[in-house]
Design a protein around this motif. Sequence first.
Motif, PDB file in Angstrom:
ATOM      1  N   ALA A   1     -10.281  -0.109  14.888  1.00 44.28           N
ATOM      2  CA  ALA A   1     -10.334  -1.355  14.115  1.00 44.28           C
ATOM      3  C   ALA A   1     -10.472  -1.059  12.628  1.00 44.28           C
ATOM      4  CB  ALA A   1     -11.499  -2.221  14.601  1.00 44.28           C
ATOM      5  N   SER A   2     -11.273  -0.038  12.269  1.00 44.69           N
ATOM      6  CA  SER A   2     -11.433   0.324  10.856  1.00 44.69           C
ATOM      7  C   SER A   2     -10.101   0.779  10.272  1.00 44.69           C
ATOM      8  CB  SER A   2     -12.445   1.455  10.682  1.00 44.69           C
ATOM      9  OG  SER A   2     -13.578   1.220  11.452  1.00 44.69           O
ATOM     10  N   LEU A   3      -9.405   1.618  11.035  1.00 43.52           N
ATOM     11  CA  LEU A   3      -8.115   2.128  10.578  1.00 43.52           C
ATOM     12  C   LEU A   3      -7.139   0.970  10.362  1.00 43.52           C
ATOM     13  CD1 LEU A   3      -6.465   4.702  10.020  1.00 43.52           C
ATOM     14  CD2 LEU A   3      -5.756   4.665  12.399  1.00 43.52           C
ATOM     15  N   LEU A   4      -7.101   0.080  11.362  1.00 40.07           N
ATOM     16  CA  LEU A   4      -6.211  -1.077  11.309  1.00 40.07           C
ATOM     17  C   LEU A   4      -6.484  -1.920  10.062  1.00 40.07           C
ATOM     18  CD1 LEU A   4      -4.227  -2.222  13.575  1.00 40.07           C
ATOM     19  CD2 LEU A   4      -5.991  -3.966  13.883  1.00 40.07           C
ATOM     20  N   LEU A   5      -7.768  -2.220   9.832  1.00 42.35           N
ATOM     21  CA  LEU A   5      -8.120  -3.056   8.685  1.00 42.35           C
ATOM     22  C   LEU A   5      -7.840  -2.352   7.367  1.00 42.35           C
ATOM     23  CD1 LEU A   5     -11.389  -4.798   9.842  1.00 42.35           C
ATOM     24  CD2 LEU A   5      -9.311  -5.918   9.065  1.00 42.35           C
ATOM     25  N   GLY A   6      -8.057  -1.033   7.338  1.00 44.51           N
ATOM     26  CA  GLY A   6      -7.790  -0.272   6.123  1.00 44.51           C
ATOM     27  C   GLY A   6      -6.312  -0.328   5.750  1.00 44.51           C
ATOM     28  N   VAL A   7      -5.458  -0.126   6.776  1.00 45.75           N
ATOM     29  CA  VAL A   7      -4.020  -0.188   6.535  1.00 45.75           C
ATOM     30  C   VAL A   7      -3.626  -1.608   6.115  1.00 45.75           C
ATOM     31  CG1 VAL A   7      -1.745   0.037   7.608  1.00 45.75           C
ATOM     32  CG2 VAL A   7      -3.530   1.723   8.090  1.00 45.75           C
ATOM     33  N   LEU A   8      -4.200  -2.593   6.819  1.00 46.30           N
ATOM     34  CA  LEU A   8      -3.920  -3.990   6.482  1.00 46.30           C
ATOM     35  C   LEU A   8      -4.284  -4.292   5.024  1.00 46.30           C
ATOM     36  CD1 LEU A   8      -3.072  -6.751   7.793  1.00 46.30           C
ATOM     37  CD2 LEU A   8      -5.511  -7.240   7.918  1.00 46.30           C
ATOM     38  N   ALA A   9      -5.423  -3.730   4.579  1.00 45.99           N
ATOM     39  CA  ALA A   9      -5.861  -3.960   3.190  1.00 45.99           C
ATOM     40  C   ALA A   9      -4.813  -3.438   2.205  1.00 45.99           C
ATOM     41  CB  ALA A   9      -7.213  -3.296   2.943  1.00 45.99           C
TER      42      ALA A   9
ATOM     43  N   VAL B   1      -1.572  -2.974   2.818  1.00 46.63           N
ATOM     44  CA  VAL B   1      -0.367  -3.802   2.923  1.00 46.63           C
ATOM     45  C   VAL B   1      -0.561  -5.120   2.168  1.00 46.63           C
ATOM     46  CG1 VAL B   1       1.089  -5.081   4.533  1.00 46.63           C
ATOM     47  CG2 VAL B   1       0.348  -2.758   5.093  1.00 46.63           C
ATOM     48  N   LEU B   2      -1.710  -5.764   2.387  1.00 42.03           N
ATOM     49  CA  LEU B   2      -1.974  -7.021   1.691  1.00 42.03           C
ATOM     50  C   LEU B   2      -2.003  -6.808   0.186  1.00 42.03           C
ATOM     51  CD1 LEU B   2      -4.736  -8.628   3.945  1.00 42.03           C
ATOM     52  CD2 LEU B   2      -2.402  -9.432   3.628  1.00 42.03           C
ATOM     53  N   GLY B   3      -2.624  -5.695  -0.239  1.00 37.76           N
ATOM     54  CA  GLY B   3      -2.691  -5.398  -1.662  1.00 37.76           C
ATOM     55  C   GLY B   3      -1.304  -5.303  -2.278  1.00 37.76           C
ATOM     56  N   VAL B   4      -0.378  -4.673  -1.548  1.00 34.29           N
ATOM     57  CA  VAL B   4       0.989  -4.530  -2.073  1.00 34.29           C
ATOM     58  C   VAL B   4       1.716  -5.880  -2.041  1.00 34.29           C
ATOM     59  CG1 VAL B   4       3.222  -3.421  -1.684  1.00 34.29           C
ATOM     60  CG2 VAL B   4       1.122  -2.097  -1.467  1.00 34.29           C
ATOM     61  N   ILE B   5       1.546  -6.635  -0.921  1.00 37.21           N
ATOM     62  CA  ILE B   5       2.223  -7.939  -0.799  1.00 37.21           C
ATOM     63  C   ILE B   5       1.813  -8.875  -1.929  1.00 37.21           C
ATOM     64  CG2 ILE B   5       2.333 -10.059   0.582  1.00 37.21           C
ATOM     65  CD1 ILE B   5       2.243  -8.364   3.056  1.00 37.21           C
ATOM     66  N   PHE B   6       0.511  -8.875  -2.246  1.00 39.31           N
ATOM     67  CA  PHE B   6       0.017  -9.842  -3.228  1.00 39.31           C
ATOM     68  C   PHE B   6       0.090  -9.320  -4.660  1.00 39.31           C
ATOM     69  CE2 PHE B   6      -1.567 -11.809   0.567  1.00 39.31           C
ATOM     70  CZ  PHE B   6      -1.537 -13.167   0.272  1.00 39.31           C
ATOM     71  N   LYS B   7       0.849  -8.275  -4.886  1.00 35.57           N
ATOM     72  CA  LYS B   7       1.001  -7.725  -6.239  1.00 35.57           C
ATOM     73  C   LYS B   7       1.491  -8.819  -7.201  1.00 35.57           C
ATOM     74  CE  LYS B   7       3.557  -4.436  -9.018  1.00 35.57           C
ATOM     75  NZ  LYS B   7       4.600  -3.424  -9.101  1.00 35.57           N
ATOM     76  N   GLY B   8       0.839  -8.883  -8.353  1.00 38.22           N
ATOM     77  CA  GLY B   8       1.295  -9.818  -9.377  1.00 38.22           C
ATOM     78  C   GLY B   8       0.845 -11.261  -9.160  1.00 38.22           C
TER      79      GLY B   8
ATOM     80  N   GLU C   1       1.135   0.375  -6.971  1.00 37.77           N
ATOM     81  CA  GLU C   1       1.181   0.729  -5.544  1.00 37.77           C
ATOM     82  C   GLU C   1       0.390   2.010  -5.280  1.00 37.77           C
ATOM     83  OE1 GLU C   1       3.784  -0.238  -7.273  1.00 37.77           O
ATOM     84  OE2 GLU C   1       4.556  -2.004  -6.204  1.00 37.77           O
ATOM     85  N   MET C   2       0.542   2.974  -6.184  1.00 31.06           N
ATOM     86  CA  MET C   2      -0.161   4.239  -6.045  1.00 31.06           C
ATOM     87  C   MET C   2      -1.664   4.002  -6.020  1.00 31.06           C
ATOM     88  SD  MET C   2       0.563   7.065  -5.433  1.00 31.06           S
ATOM     89  CE  MET C   2       0.871   8.726  -5.700  1.00 31.06           C
ATOM     90  N   ALA C   3      -2.127   3.149  -6.933  1.00 33.32           N
ATOM     91  CA  ALA C   3      -3.557   2.864  -7.019  1.00 33.32           C
ATOM     92  C   ALA C   3      -4.049   2.237  -5.719  1.00 33.32           C
ATOM     93  CB  ALA C   3      -3.825   1.929  -8.195  1.00 33.32           C
ATOM     94  N   VAL C   4      -3.308   1.258  -5.196  1.00 33.79           N
ATOM     95  CA  VAL C   4      -3.712   0.582  -3.960  1.00 33.79           C
ATOM     96  C   VAL C   4      -3.761   1.578  -2.804  1.00 33.79           C
ATOM     97  CG1 VAL C   4      -2.948  -1.108  -2.248  1.00 33.79           C
ATOM     98  CG2 VAL C   4      -2.948  -1.706  -4.663  1.00 33.79           C
ATOM     99  N   ILE C   5      -2.761   2.480  -2.752  1.00 33.16           N
ATOM    100  CA  ILE C   5      -2.722   3.450  -1.653  1.00 33.16           C
ATOM    101  C   ILE C   5      -3.885   4.439  -1.758  1.00 33.16           C
ATOM    102  CG2 ILE C   5      -1.393   5.385  -0.691  1.00 33.16           C
ATOM    103  CD1 ILE C   5       1.123   3.716  -1.319  1.00 33.16           C
ATOM    104  N   ILE C   6      -4.188   4.892  -2.982  1.00 33.08           N
ATOM    105  CA  ILE C   6      -5.313   5.833  -3.130  1.00 33.08           C
ATOM    106  C   ILE C   6      -6.623   5.178  -2.695  1.00 33.08           C
ATOM    107  CG2 ILE C   6      -6.737   7.088  -4.807  1.00 33.08           C
ATOM    108  CD1 ILE C   6      -4.255   7.720  -6.365  1.00 33.08           C
ATOM    109  N   VAL C   7      -6.862   3.951  -3.184  1.00 33.29           N
ATOM    110  CA  VAL C   7      -8.093   3.243  -2.796  1.00 33.29           C
ATOM    111  C   VAL C   7      -8.151   3.093  -1.283  1.00 33.29           C
ATOM    112  CG1 VAL C   7      -9.249   1.003  -2.872  1.00 33.29           C
ATOM    113  CG2 VAL C   7      -8.413   2.027  -4.973  1.00 33.29           C
ATOM    114  N   GLY C   8      -7.028   2.655  -0.683  1.00 31.95           N
ATOM    115  CA  GLY C   8      -6.995   2.453   0.769  1.00 31.95           C
ATOM    116  C   GLY C   8      -7.257   3.747   1.519  1.00 31.95           C
ATOM    117  N   ALA C   9      -6.614   4.829   1.094  1.00 25.60           N
ATOM    118  CA  ALA C   9      -6.725   6.088   1.831  1.00 25.60           C
ATOM    119  C   ALA C   9      -8.148   6.645   1.762  1.00 25.60           C
ATOM    120  CB  ALA C   9      -5.738   7.106   1.264  1.00 25.60           C
ATOM    121  N   VAL C  10      -8.741   6.688   0.569  1.00 23.82           N
ATOM    122  CA  VAL C  10     -10.096   7.241   0.447  1.00 23.82           C
ATOM    123  C   VAL C  10     -11.089   6.377   1.230  1.00 23.82           C
ATOM    124  CG1 VAL C  10     -11.931   7.891  -1.132  1.00 23.82           C
ATOM    125  CG2 VAL C  10      -9.564   8.239  -1.802  1.00 23.82           C
ATOM    126  N   MET C  11     -10.924   5.042   1.101  1.00 27.32           N
ATOM    127  CA  MET C  11     -11.822   4.131   1.800  1.00 27.32           C
ATOM    128  C   MET C  11     -11.729   4.316   3.317  1.00 27.32           C
ATOM    129  SD  MET C  11     -11.198   1.061   3.507  1.00 27.32           S
ATOM    130  CE  MET C  11     -10.077  -0.076   2.729  1.00 27.32           C
TER     131      MET C  11
END
Lengths: 94, 542
Positions: free
Chosen positions: B384-392, B394-401, B164-174
């Motif tokens: 829209a960029s912010l929305l998609l970034g957050v969505l990315a 969320v999706l990353g966490v949902i699809f974990k594993g 989760e940490m990795a997904v959040i870091i990637v999302g935040a920097v992006m």
Amino acid sequence: MQTNSREEALEALAASRWRVAAALTVAMLVAYLGFILLVAFNKPLMGQQIIPGLSIGIVLGVLVILAAWLLTGIYIVWANGKYDRALHQYRGRK
Amino acid sequence: MNPTTTGTQLGQPNTTAIVFFLLFVGITLAITYWAARKTKTTSEFFAAGGGVSAVQNGFALAGDFMSAASFLGIAGLVAMSGFDGLIYSVGWLVGWPVVTFLIAEPLRNLGKYTFADVVAYRLKQTPVRLSAALGTLAVVSFYLIAQMVGAGNLIHLLFGLSYEMAVIIVGAVMILYVLFGGMIATTWVQIVKAVLLLAGATALAVAVLYKFGFNPVNLFNEAATQYGAETLAPGKLVASPLEAISLGLALMFGTAGLPHILMRFYTVPDAKAARSSVFYATGLIGYFYLVTFILGFGASVLVGRTAITGVDKGGNMAAPMLAEVVGGTGFLGFISAVAFATILAVVAGLTLSGAAALSHDLWSTVVRKGKAPEHEQLKVARLASLLLGVLAVVLGVIFKGQNVAFMVGLAFAIAASGNFPALLLSMSWKKFTTNGAVASMLVGTFSAVVLIFLSPTVQVDLLKNTEAFFPLKNPGVITIPLSFVVGVVVSLLFPEREASERFDEVRHRMHVGAPTEGLPAPEVPASTAVATPPAVVHPSKA
């Protein structure tokens, strides 16, 4: 009269670009699908080693990658040369 | 077995990796700060104001395309199954010449920010934009899920960070890159990443080849000695010819329908630069795949297949482990940081292209009918960029594993069947109509999604059913022709006079170009046009 010939010139220009583009696309498609079909239908041939360590499959795969460069290069040379000259002529003809 | 296979530092917090990664993030955020001050208009936000040179765009295109999946995934595939990895590399590359021949120049001359600009040029805006945005968002979402899940897993393996940490870091920097720096920052992030990735992969390959007298054949021969001659021959990857052709068509025409790739052609000043930039990109990507092939064989010989699968069953860690074996912990750290940077850059490009579809196609054109003032467009673009970034995230966490590898194939299938046919027909066929375009895009998108859902990938591998309703893993061979046929038949059934009457205008602009706002007019005086050397010399913005 002049508008007519101008329209014709553009039509010829467009036709020549699509012709070259289509021919090169087909060439890429043939090279790639040919490679894939050989992989699918003739695995023993692709596995044959020309010299120890170098199979025909590897050689052909690398050749398809080189063909992608070469075909793109051919297009660039054509477009930067002949096509751009014709385009320039067309623009100058107002 | 190999003595070097035990005791890998992989997955331990690695000082070199962290230092290199922080360095990369620091530099790219500094670029973003600089870019943010230059981003004042929508044209700068989405197209870098058209000021990117052909060479720069070539690197950025390559950066957009060389994902961590192709670096780590293909190296792993080659390490595990030898020759089969080359089949993938070739497939990923052959789409690029097609982009050069058919798409790059007309797109540059006809559009502004999205490929829908081109399809909708002489057609009715609302229905075309809606369908195109659907195709774009579908491609972007599936590609983003695959990248984010891959990011979480890889970073977890490489750095020992939690998923989760990795997904959040990637999302935040992006989000920082895209939100503040728009296309200017995203382009430079891609360029920095592409240079790092090419340099890292090259250094690794040189270190491997050094051990084999700089002759790749010696390396292949050693692999054949260790794992049998079949490692140099086609294996299980291509089971049936129809399957192979189907995957091949999707890869070949999918590249020409990927929104984040298409969008890059608007960042160059003219059609000539667009043309040259794909030439550079094709060269860089082809070179990269050749190097990856060497890395895969290097890993199988120097690291060993058992050791690689011991760390990750998919073989994804082959390249980082190879770096550790030939260059120690320092090199492992560098390659790990490069892989992290690679993921960041790719998701940034995807998010920006999704944001363009949301704000430019849907908001500005469909909702506001082109009447939105500039400052509103820019605000919506950022939102829209912010929305998609957050969505990315969320999706990353949902699809974990979840096994999401098939989603990249799905994205390519949708791009090839939903976007590419309508794009090509709109540029080349006079009688193409609004109804034809909408039908082609919707049928292409939905048939690709449905057939992949019914395919063995989802039904057997994912849902554990014994049988699939549809035999092919990739539907390209059905859905691409279907989308073309539907587009043509519907256009012929319901002709649209205005659309065919405006074809001459399209054809003129497609070849001659037209001035775009905020850009120098492409129709430069004849004398300058001749005197201008190839587009490569356009002054850099840096």
